[in-house]
Design an enzyme around this catalytic site. Sequence first.
Site, PDB file in Angstrom:
ATOM      1  N   GLY A  50      -5.628  20.232  -9.699  1.00  0.00           N
ATOM      2  CA  GLY A  50      -4.880  19.203 -10.605  1.00  0.00           C
ATOM      3  C   GLY A  50      -3.976  18.550  -9.792  1.00  0.00           C
ATOM      4  CD  GLU A  99      -3.545  20.302 -21.334  1.00  0.00           C
ATOM      5  OE1 GLU A  99      -2.563  21.450 -21.225  1.00  0.00           O
ATOM      6  OE2 GLU A  99      -3.210  19.703 -22.421  1.00  0.00           O
ATOM      7  CD  GLU A 118      -3.451  30.886 -14.388  1.00  0.00           C
ATOM      8  OE1 GLU A 118      -3.707  30.023 -13.142  1.00  0.00           O
ATOM      9  OE2 GLU A 118      -3.624  30.455 -15.461  1.00  0.00           O
ATOM     10  CE  LYS A 177     -16.767  19.205 -12.137  1.00  0.00           C
ATOM     11  NZ  LYS A 177     -17.932  20.223 -12.314  1.00  0.00           N
ATOM     12  N   GLY A 180      -7.730  22.687 -15.234  1.00  0.00           N
ATOM     13  CA  GLY A 180      -8.281  23.461 -14.266  1.00  0.00           C
ATOM     14  C   GLY A 180      -6.913  24.221 -13.787  1.00  0.00           C
ATOM     15  CB  SER A 181      -6.816  25.730 -10.289  1.00  0.00           C
ATOM     16  OG  SER A 181      -7.385  24.827  -9.443  1.00  0.00           O
ATOM     17  CB  THR A 182      -1.424  24.340 -10.500  1.00  0.00           C
ATOM     18  OG1 THR A 182      -1.100  24.831 -11.799  1.00  0.00           O
ATOM     19  CG2 THR A 182      -0.304  23.569  -9.983  1.00  0.00           C
ATOM     20  CB  CYS A 232      -4.473  27.951 -19.500  1.00  0.00           C
ATOM     21  SG  CYS A 232      -5.127  27.371 -20.898  1.00  0.00           S
TER      22      CYS A 232
HETATM   23  P1  TAP Z   1     -10.781  24.553 -10.907  1.00  0.00           P
HETATM   24  O1  TAP Z   1     -11.130  25.232  -9.615  1.00  0.00           O
HETATM   25  O2  TAP Z   1      -9.443  23.715 -10.614  1.00  0.00           O
HETATM   26  O3  TAP Z   1     -11.891  23.554 -11.526  1.00  0.00           O
HETATM   27  C1  TAP Z   1     -11.574  22.950 -12.576  1.00  0.00           C
HETATM   28  C2  TAP Z   1     -12.742  21.681 -12.729  1.00  0.00           C
HETATM   29  O4  TAP Z   1     -12.378  20.867 -11.538  1.00  0.00           O
HETATM   30  C3  TAP Z   1     -14.246  22.403 -12.463  1.00  0.00           C
HETATM   31  O5  TAP Z   1     -15.028  21.432 -13.287  1.00  0.00           O
HETATM   32  C4  TAP Z   1     -14.313  21.998 -11.095  1.00  0.00           C
HETATM   33  O6  TAP Z   1     -15.528  21.950 -10.574  1.00  0.00           O
HETATM   34  C5  TAP Z   1     -13.701  20.802 -10.935  1.00  0.00           C
HETATM   35  N1  TAP Z   1     -13.061  20.669  -9.704  1.00  0.00           N
HETATM   36  C6  TAP Z   1     -13.019  21.525  -8.460  1.00  0.00           C
HETATM   37  N2  TAP Z   1     -12.623  20.718  -7.462  1.00  0.00           N
HETATM   38  C7  TAP Z   1     -12.575  19.482  -7.824  1.00  0.00           C
HETATM   39  C8  TAP Z   1     -12.004  18.453  -7.232  1.00  0.00           C
HETATM   40  N3  TAP Z   1     -11.499  18.292  -5.734  1.00  0.00           N
HETATM   41  N4  TAP Z   1     -11.939  17.091  -7.660  1.00  0.00           N
HETATM   42  C9  TAP Z   1     -12.387  16.965  -9.075  1.00  0.00           C
HETATM   43  N5  TAP Z   1     -12.559  17.940  -9.851  1.00  0.00           N
HETATM   44  C10 TAP Z   1     -12.615  19.259  -9.055  1.00  0.00           C
HETATM   45  O7  TAP Z   1     -10.102  25.561 -12.023  1.00  0.00           O
HETATM   46  P2  TAP Z   1     -11.159  26.983 -12.641  1.00  0.00           P
HETATM   47  O8  TAP Z   1     -11.243  27.934 -11.480  1.00  0.00           O
HETATM   48  O9  TAP Z   1     -12.308  26.368 -12.907  1.00  0.00           O
HETATM   49  O10 TAP Z   1     -10.264  27.409 -13.957  1.00  0.00           O
HETATM   50  C11 TAP Z   1      -9.047  28.174 -13.726  1.00  0.00           C
HETATM   51  C12 TAP Z   1      -7.975  27.382 -13.843  1.00  0.00           C
HETATM   52  O11 TAP Z   1      -7.949  26.338 -15.034  1.00  0.00           O
HETATM   53  C13 TAP Z   1      -6.684  28.419 -14.209  1.00  0.00           C
HETATM   54  O12 TAP Z   1      -5.559  28.075 -13.344  1.00  0.00           O
HETATM   55  C14 TAP Z   1      -6.188  28.139 -15.465  1.00  0.00           C
HETATM   56  O13 TAP Z   1      -5.050  28.275 -15.892  1.00  0.00           O
HETATM   57  C15 TAP Z   1      -6.516  26.548 -15.505  1.00  0.00           C
HETATM   58  N6  TAP Z   1      -6.939  26.333 -16.926  1.00  0.00           N
HETATM   59  C16 TAP Z   1      -5.795  25.339 -17.761  1.00  0.00           C
HETATM   60  C17 TAP Z   1      -6.067  25.128 -19.068  1.00  0.00           C
HETATM   61  C18 TAP Z   1      -5.014  24.542 -19.610  1.00  0.00           C
HETATM   62  S1  TAP Z   1      -5.371  23.881 -21.187  1.00  0.00           S
HETATM   63  N7  TAP Z   1      -3.980  24.428 -19.324  1.00  0.00           N
HETATM   64  C19 TAP Z   1      -7.178  25.827 -19.575  1.00  0.00           C
HETATM   65  C20 TAP Z   1      -8.095  26.438 -19.046  1.00  0.00           C
HETATM   66  C21 TAP Z   1      -7.990  26.666 -17.497  1.00  0.00           C
HETATM   67  P3  TAP Z   1     -16.670  22.953 -10.126  1.00  0.00           P
HETATM   68  O14 TAP Z   1     -17.647  23.107 -11.133  1.00  0.00           O
HETATM   69  O15 TAP Z   1     -17.113  22.495  -8.791  1.00  0.00           O
HETATM   70  O16 TAP Z   1     -15.879  24.244 -10.055  1.00  0.00           O
END
Ligand code: TAP
Length: 459
Positions: free
Chosen positions: A213, A230, A361, A155, A208-210, A264
């Site tokens: 996660g 992650e 963050e 996804k 994704g976000s903590t 991240c």
């Molecule tokens: P999230 O909002 O957590 O989204 C990540 C993914 O999860 C997206 O595909 C999102 O779908 C999906 N998602 C959202 N709600 C969900 C749920 N209830 N159940 C299952 N999946 C769900 O994070 P973001 O805003 O995309 O990314 C930013 C965060 O990711 C930052 O905190 C960053 O640090 C972290 N990050 C960490 C790493 C590593 S490797 N540690 C790498 C990259 C990013 P949608 O399409 O609906 O949003």
Amino acid sequence: MTATFTVINPSTAQPICDITRASVEDVDSAVARAVSAQRAWAVLAPGARADALRAFARVVEAHVEELAQLEVLNSGHPIGSARWEASHVAQVLNFYAGAPERLSGQQIPVAGGLDVTFHEPYGVVGIIVPWNFPMTIASWGFAPALAAGNAVVLKPAELTPLTAIRLGDLALEAGLPEGLFQVVPGSGSVVGQRFVSHPDVRKVVFTGSTSVGIDVAAGCARELKPVTLELGGKSANVVFADADLEKAAASAPGAVFDNAGQDCCARSRILVERSVYDRFLELLEPAVAGWRVGDPADEGTEMGPLISASHRSTVAGFLDGANVAFRGSAPSSADPALGDGFWFAPTVVLADRGDRIARDEVFGPVVAVLPFDDEADAIRLANDTIYGLAGSIWTENLGRAVRVARGVKSGVLSVNSHSSVRYSTPFGGMKASGLGRELGPDAAEHFTETKNVFFATDA
Ligand code: TAP
């Protein structure tokens, strides 16, 4: 929720295309196809799976430019970075193409027979990725998962689905069986949650976000399903007085402003030994001023826009009441071609311990600079966050480099450099930055369960 969503170019705020959102029924159909594809894939000879992954890598390699241009359009990544990312996907596939023939079990000496272990694939693996590095992060999951004999449903984030969708097409073009690697665009609350709850998805990889996660992990716990997480980071770039200050200052903007800080691993806290704090800031200012922010399609650009208008507001909120030392430049509304993009100038903030900017963050091009007193204080300050993903240590003292690297609670550290990601070395976070590791020599094994079989030899 509407049946489609619109993908936006963050450099111009213009729509690119509409994508259909998968429903729960669509996910269930994809998982059913994956279940049957996986059965056939897992019984192929290891060498045949290796060949198929190498073929996939070659097709990706042949489409690096196309994938890179798509990432420039959808994510605003500078073209040079986007080419690196697309090539990296091919390299990750090549690296894990070696795994099917190396997933050796053990033969364990026991009484009365022969005891051997097998690395059995889970079956179907669900991979949920964020918008910041859409191609690379996806490949860290799907390449080792496929290599270990699993099928994958992936996804992508709704903001950035285009390169993942294209990778799904390229897998078929390369000859991977129908249903083995499927990209399922849609919302996290529907598609992502269905990966968590579906009984035939036997492992989940979430980046994704903590906060999300934690929910994903809780859902997986209810299903007794293994999960790799992650998550976020607030990594420290620790600069000691004995470091090569010129080099440390010149490299600091790249370590935090790469991908507009939406990384991240961004070194979003610079901790500087008090005796060289002023000198370091003098060196940092021209480096930040020289950081080239602009049209991501230009070869010389080092930083593009933020991903969305709402994310830009969130990032801007971190500057409320902050002590801004200096800022770089960014396109403005006066620029007719790029004025509507989600631009944000790189920003350096002088922070105190306990400030929100020093702990939370930002996920944008904002760095907090804080002084420290001595080695013990540097370690204490580096660890003064819920996160523990990455970090850098600048010193010419070898013993200190070893002591501080062992003292900082982060999964990926780098001395006198800012490197975090190599496909051949493990990657992942401690504390609130995650669970489990990706990449490196052991990643394919993480997509298997160990089976122990005893063969009686007594006559
Ligand atoms: P999230 O909002 O957590 O989204 C990540 C993914 O999860 C997206 O595909 C999102 O779908 C999906 N998602 C959202 N709600 C969900 C749920 N209830 N159940 C299952 N999946 C769900 O994070 P973001 O805003 O995309 O990314 C930013 C965060 O990711 C930052 O905190 C960053 O640090 C972290 N990050 C960490 C790493 C590593 S490797 N540690 C790498 C990259 C990013 P949608 O399409 O609906 O949003």
